[in-house]
Design a protein around this motif. Sequence first.
Motif, short mmCIF file in Angstrom:
data_model
loop_
_atom_site.label_atom_id
_atom_site.label_comp_id
_atom_site.label_asym_id
_atom_site.label_seq_id
_atom_site.Cartn_x
_atom_site.Cartn_y
_atom_site.Cartn_z
N ARG A 203 -31.39 45.14 -17.83
CA ARG A 203 -31.56 46.60 -17.85
C ARG A 203 -30.22 47.29 -18.04
O ARG A 203 -29.28 47.06 -17.27
N ARG B 172 -40.51 58.80 -18.04
CA ARG B 172 -40.00 58.89 -19.40
C ARG B 172 -40.97 58.25 -20.38
O ARG B 172 -41.70 57.31 -20.03
N SER C 59 -40.31 56.27 -14.04
CA SER C 59 -39.34 57.28 -14.45
C SER C 59 -39.96 58.52 -15.10
O SER C 59 -39.27 59.52 -15.29
N GLU D 112 -42.79 51.13 -16.17
CA GLU D 112 -41.62 51.95 -16.45
C GLU D 112 -42.01 53.41 -16.64
O GLU D 112 -41.28 54.32 -16.21
N THR E 242 -37.14 55.54 -22.59
CA THR E 242 -36.84 54.16 -22.23
C THR E 242 -37.26 53.27 -23.39
O THR E 242 -38.39 53.38 -23.88
N TYR F 150 -29.84 56.11 -24.21
CA TYR F 150 -31.17 55.65 -23.80
C TYR F 150 -31.09 54.54 -22.76
O TYR F 150 -30.16 53.73 -22.76
N GLU F 151 -32.08 54.52 -21.87
CA GLU F 151 -32.22 53.38 -20.97
C GLU F 151 -32.92 52.27 -21.74
O GLU F 151 -33.87 52.52 -22.49
N ARG G 89 -29.20 50.74 -17.45
CA ARG G 89 -29.74 51.92 -16.76
C ARG G 89 -29.06 53.20 -17.24
O ARG G 89 -27.85 53.24 -17.46
#
Length: 319
Positions: A47, A124, A122, A118, A56, A82-83, A49
């Motif tokens: 990851r 997202r 988040s 995910e 994501t 971006y994650e 982050r």
Amino acid sequence: MQKKTYRAITYWQQYQRFFPPHARVDAANAPDEEWLHWRGADIHLDRYRRDDAPLTVILAHGGGGYGRLFAPLALLLHKAGYEVIAPDLPGYGLSDAPSKLIRYDAWVDLLADIAATERQRSSRRIVLFGGSLGGYLAYLCAAKMPRGAIAGVIATTLADPRLELTKEQFARNALVRHGLMPLMPVFAALGGRLRLPVKWFTKMHAMSNDRTLARLVAADPCGGGARVPVGFMASIFTVKPDVEPDDFDACPVLLAHPAADQWTTIASSRPFFDRIKGRKELVLLHNCGHFPIEQPGIAQLEQAAVAFLQTIAAAADAN
């Protein structure tokens, strides 16, 4: 027992010299490592982050890769804001999974579960980015999930395993294609858990147009040198999309295909891509082989992926 980490396994570091300097990963900028317990398997995830990220991105590798192989691409996307998450799918990398989960359909389920988790964690929006066999996998996942769950799909190939051309290009040689592949369902039923080197069946030597890199991948015990159940090989050719491309408009699709791919050529991806109903874009990565590391294609991949993500993020902000 303490689980292995890539900080303790250095094989992946040998790939870094093949990437542009600004994409190279070392101990100082390596991703965080996590573990997900899933259906009795321990799934390893990398990851990068980023708490302020608008999206994501989940990177999905193919049949000769693993999450850390994508670390340079993950780093580029992370730098762009971006994650990024890159799991080791069952059978590859550091993930530990029983044979029953080392199947292409199980890969689809896992990717969908990671995406849903995910999204809930988040809030997202999620974009799937698949390389090699992971490109078709990303589409299968987007087609499986509820409409709106996936904001976009990026793929380096969309070779449909149901096509004769894809089968020809996938198989290592004529003996595998015409002798073993037709019998794979039988082998899977009788001894589907028997693990054999994946490179016995596929053109792993065509992973890269750089022979040194291709040899590294083929020898990597986490990737191209892995042993997989016969059932995994059979499952690749039996999984069908929940939504065929003629009806798929759930999210935009970017096909960033290596123009000099000697494994799965653009001809094996165009039939599926051309059938996609919704918004789509094709970018050819000039001078790139199946594992896209060559210039100018790798720069084109970075540019196209970032522009695609920016468009999705802007659309989300507008709504």
